[in-house]
Design an enzyme around this catalytic site. Structure first.
Site, PDB file in Angstrom:
ATOM      1  CG  HIS A 171      -1.593  -1.214   1.248  1.00  0.00           C
ATOM      2  ND1 HIS A 171      -2.994  -1.415   0.953  1.00  0.00           N
ATOM      3  CD2 HIS A 171      -1.267  -2.419   2.131  1.00  0.00           C
ATOM      4  CE1 HIS A 171      -3.256  -2.723   1.409  1.00  0.00           C
ATOM      5  NE2 HIS A 171      -2.379  -3.337   2.141  1.00  0.00           N
ATOM      6  CB  SER A 231      13.313  22.120 -15.846  1.00  0.00           C
ATOM      7  OG  SER A 231      12.702  23.331 -15.791  1.00  0.00           O
ATOM      8  CE  LYS A 244      11.789  19.097 -11.552  1.00  0.00           C
ATOM      9  NZ  LYS A 244      10.838  19.415 -12.184  1.00  0.00           N
ATOM     10  CD  GLU A 297       8.458  12.040 -15.418  1.00  0.00           C
ATOM     11  OE1 GLU A 297       7.301  12.650 -15.352  1.00  0.00           O
ATOM     12  OE2 GLU A 297       9.612  12.263 -15.623  1.00  0.00           O
TER      13      GLU A 297
END
Ligand code: ARG
Length: 458
Positions: free
Chosen positions: A157, A278, A284, A291
């Site tokens: 979980h 970024s 970043k 992804e």
């Protein structure tokens, strides 16, 4: 008369938009080499069966070989005027060797031709996917062996559950990929089948030798039914679903990589080579590859459903709908191959932040099961031990301490026989090392598991 290769019965030529809509050369030029190999096998057989003369066969074969060279030298131009790869090649062959090129299509239809190309293509790509999976499995074995001492919190979980070896966690992906690989291997018996010689649908009146063409193209066997041979796209759907499973597994791994890279977790650092920045935020470093793989797992699932919808209501035999079997299939194959390759590079180069991981393990309750099990060793029923431990955890949370910080006196109040040993029991290392069952997380079990994994790779 229309000037299309099939234009005999047509008086007018094709509407311009119809030509654009009808063509598939944009996509099926991918099949160039498969089409040439299929044609060489076919024409060789026509010669051997005396359907074409020795001289005709030789001219056609040499023409096809020379087109192959032209293609390698980027000297061929395909045109939507000739619809698809098959008619483009026939047109280019005619330009090269003259009207004898028209004899190549003797005893063959584009229906068994395109099916042959697609089978050859799929066999080739499935074998490449098997290789790419093996490479990724090797990367997993390496990182698992190199970091065998690293303990991480295991989650259920997405809540801290029990301490586990990082290697144990990573090896679970090895076994998912092993199943994926076995599925691909098993599917080859259904993919590596020759449709060549089935003609448009009914077979052929020419005295062809289908065994010869099948053998030359390395097919294991021949479709027993010519109608099925030109209509079957099961093997494409099956491969696309096998891709779904691979991509779904990589997507689950992506999710973990993304979480582990976050500032909050910081369990791993990806190499710069597998990250992006970024355009506005200078600090970043994003896990874009993970992804994208996660995102593309959705795209390939959509491709699979699209193919299923295309096929589901088709009457026998060939229908032009089947031309739609290529674009999304090719896309899924390339996506899967790239994802597997990127993943093995990403895993080979990622850094495990051992200090962060070990610190984080000192600050959780993932050792609560150990305490409950320890109480059981004094004859306390497990349910009761669970409740006692749960109550103690709740008290610790209020006091902002962990189980290892609870005093021996306080433990003795739970049971007088509890001694110093409790602190050893509570250490993540003991929690891991005591799980020595066959598929458990102890170092000994995981090393045996890794050996078992290696034996699958040979
Ligand atoms: N381009 C077609 C395809 O990909 C080739 C087969 C065409 N056959 C036909 N009878 N129109 O399916």
């Amino acid at each position: 008369m229309s000037d299309a290769l099939w234009g005999g019965r047509f008086e007018a030529s094709m509407d311009a938009l119809v030509e654009k809509f009808n063509q598939s050369i944009d996509v099926d030029q991918t099949l160039f080499y498969e089409d040439i190999e299929g044609s060489i096998a076919h024409v060789t057989m026509l010669g051997d069966c005396n359907i074409l003369s020795h001289d005709e066969t030789k001219q056609i074969k040499e023409g096809l070989e020379s087109l192959k060279l032209d293609h390698q030298n980027n000297a061929l131009t395909f045109s939507s005027k000739y619809e698809d790869i098959h008619l483009n090649i026939e047109h280019l062959l005619t330009e090269k060797i003259g009207s004898v090129a028209g004899k190549l299509h003797t005893g063959r239809s584009r229906n068994d031709q395109v099916a042959t190309d697609m089978h050859l293509y799929t066999v080739k790509k499935v074998k490449l996917m098997i290789e790419a999976i093996t490479k990724l499995q090797n990367s997993i074995i390496h990182i698992a062996e190199d970091n065998i001492e690293v303990i991480i919190p295991g989650y259920t979980h997405l809540q801290r559950a029990q301490p586990i070896l990082l290697s144990h966690h990573l090896m679970s992906y090895f076994w998912m990929l092993q199943r994926d690989k076995e599925r691909l291997e098993e599917s080859l018996s259904r993919i590596n089948v020759s449709p060549l010689g089935s003609g448009a649908l009914a077979g052929t009146t020419y005295p062809i030798n289908q065994q010869q063409t099948a053998e030359r193209l390395n097919f294991d066997h021949i479709y027993p039914n010519s109608i099925d041979a030109v209509s079957d796209r099961d093997y494409i759907l099956e491969t696309m679903n096998n891709i779904n499973l691979i991509m779904m597994h990589l997507s689950r791994l992506s999710e973990e990589i993304i979480i582990w890279c976050s500032h909050e977790f910081n369990f791993i650092t990806l190499s710069d080579a597998y990250s992006t920045g970024s355009s506005i935020m200078p600090q970043k470093k994003n896990p874009d590859m993970a992804e994208l793989v996660r995102g593309k797992s959705g795209t390939v699932a959509g491709n699979y459903i699209g193919m299923l919808m295309t096929l589901k209501s088709l009457p026998l035999a060939y229908n032009k709908d089947l031309q739609e079997d290529k674009k999304s299939f090719f896309d899924s194959i390339e996506t899967c191959l790239d994802s597997l390759t990127i993943y093995s590079g990403m895993i080979d180069t990622m850094q495990i932040n051992k200090d962060t991981i070990s610190k984080t393990l000192e600050q959780d309750f993932s050792n609560a099961t150990e305490l409950a099990d320890y109480l059981v060793s004094f004859g306390i029923p497990f349910r009761e031990a669970h409740a006692i431990t749960g109550k103690l955890v709740a008290e610790c949370i209020k006091e902002n301490i962990y189980l290892k910080d609870v005093s021996l006196e306080r433990y003795k109040a739970i049971h007088p026989e509890i001694n110093d040993e409790i602190y050893i029991i509570l250490a993540p290392k003991s929690a891991v090392e005591r799980r020595t069952n066959y598929n458990g997380t102890s170092t000994q079990s995981v090393l045996a598991q890794i050996e078992q994994g290696k034996s699958k790779l040979n």
